[in-house]
Design a protein around this motif. Structure first.
Motif, mmCIF file in Angstrom:
data_model
loop_
_atom_site.group_PDB
_atom_site.id
_atom_site.type_symbol
_atom_site.label_atom_id
_atom_site.label_comp_id
_atom_site.label_asym_id
_atom_site.label_seq_id
_atom_site.Cartn_x
_atom_site.Cartn_y
_atom_site.Cartn_z
ATOM 1 N N TYR A 170 0.844 -1.179 0.000
ATOM 2 C CA TYR A 170 0.000 0.000 0.000
ATOM 3 C C TYR A 170 0.891 1.245 0.000
ATOM 4 O O TYR A 170 2.047 1.176 0.422
ATOM 5 C CB TYR A 170 -0.946 -0.015 1.192
ATOM 6 N N SER B 6 -10.333 0.073 -1.770
ATOM 7 C CA SER B 6 -9.263 -0.201 -0.799
ATOM 8 C C SER B 6 -8.238 -1.213 -1.312
ATOM 9 O O SER B 6 -7.186 -1.403 -0.683
ATOM 10 C CB SER B 6 -9.855 -0.718 0.513
ATOM 11 N N ASP B 7 -8.511 -1.848 -2.438
ATOM 12 C CA ASP B 7 -7.544 -2.777 -3.031
ATOM 13 C C ASP B 7 -6.484 -2.059 -3.855
ATOM 14 O O ASP B 7 -5.542 -2.696 -4.351
ATOM 15 C CB ASP B 7 -8.259 -3.804 -3.920
ATOM 16 N N ALA C 288 -3.321 -0.608 -4.832
ATOM 17 C CA ALA C 288 -1.999 -0.871 -4.252
ATOM 18 C C ALA C 288 -1.097 -1.394 -5.374
ATOM 19 O O ALA C 288 -1.524 -1.501 -6.529
ATOM 20 C CB ALA C 288 -2.093 -1.897 -3.132
#
Lengths: 114, 118
Positions: free
Chosen positions: A39, A83-84, A86
């Motif tokens: 991240y 939120s994935d 990265a």
């Protein structure tokens, strides 16, 4: 030699889309295969792994199957979330990498839009 | 799960100074620790492998006198960037391999240290 090749990014998807990040490897012997996630501004976290042929690693909705016949370990997720977003690294490790060194692919950056 | 910490998380220094980065395994003993370097938007490049109590093994092209590695105990390894220059600015990540007998070849990564040399 031992190496990992993964698809170039960035990959941009809308939320709830299906994700595939391709990864193929070259190795002598039988390595363990890994997917790591990084991240922004952080170190690496192990996402999933498989230690032998036909094993399926899975975690947080992600999965990858160790395919010896195609020397592949593609990462998939059925429905991505913002939120994935990265960078995802495919990697291999084993005795053949000399003292259990990890060989990383170049990384694939994933952007998920709301 | 096993935790690896790094200190500091960020450091800014002047050109010509030396910087020490610590890598600790917090809840396990690490026979082997690895130091990686990551340039922006690139993959991790292994710099060296260190085993507790012995000299580090450096990858080809990595200057051992520039990047001093000490693995004095089973829970601590240090990387010292000597006479740092702006081209040494990078993200440095360590990983540690468990010393447990029958360990499953797992390695645990630290959160990284961002070094900026002015």
């Amino acid at each position: 030699g031992n190496s990992v090749t993964q698809m170039e990014g960035p990959v941009t998807l809308s939320e709830e889309a299906f994700l595939t990040i391709n990864c193929t490897y070259t190795a002598t012997g039988y390595p363990s295969l890994f997917w790591y996630v990084q991240y922004p501004g952080e170190g690496l976290q192990l996402l999933l792994k498989a230690t032998k042929a036909d094993d399926k690693g899975s975690n947080k909705g992600f999965e990858a199957t160790y395919r010896k016949e195609t020397t592949s370990f593609h990462l998939e997720k059925g429905s991505v979330q913002v939120s994935d977003s990265a960078v995802y690294f495919c990697a291999l490790r084993g005795v053949m990498t000399g003292g259990f060194k990890t060989i990383f692919g170049a990384g694939t950056r994933l952007f998920v839009k709301a | 799960g096993a935790v690896v910490s790094q200190h500091p998380s960020r450091v800014i220094c002047k050109s010509g100074t030396s910087v020490k980065i610590e890598c600790r395994s917090l809840d396990f003993q690490a026979t082997t620790m690895f130091w990686y370097r990551q340039f922006p938007k690139q993959s991790l490049m292994l710099m060296a492998t260190s085993n507790e109590g012995s000299k580090a093994t450096y990858e080809q092209g990595v200057e051992k006198d520039k990047f001093l590695i000490n693995h004095a105990s089973l829970t601590l390894s240090t990387l010292t960037v000597t006479s740092a220059h702006p081209e040494d600015s990078s993200f440095y990540i360590c990983s540690a391999r468990s010393a447990e007998a029958g360990g499953n070849n797992e390695q645990f990564f630290g959160p990284g240290t961002r070094l900026t040399v002015l």
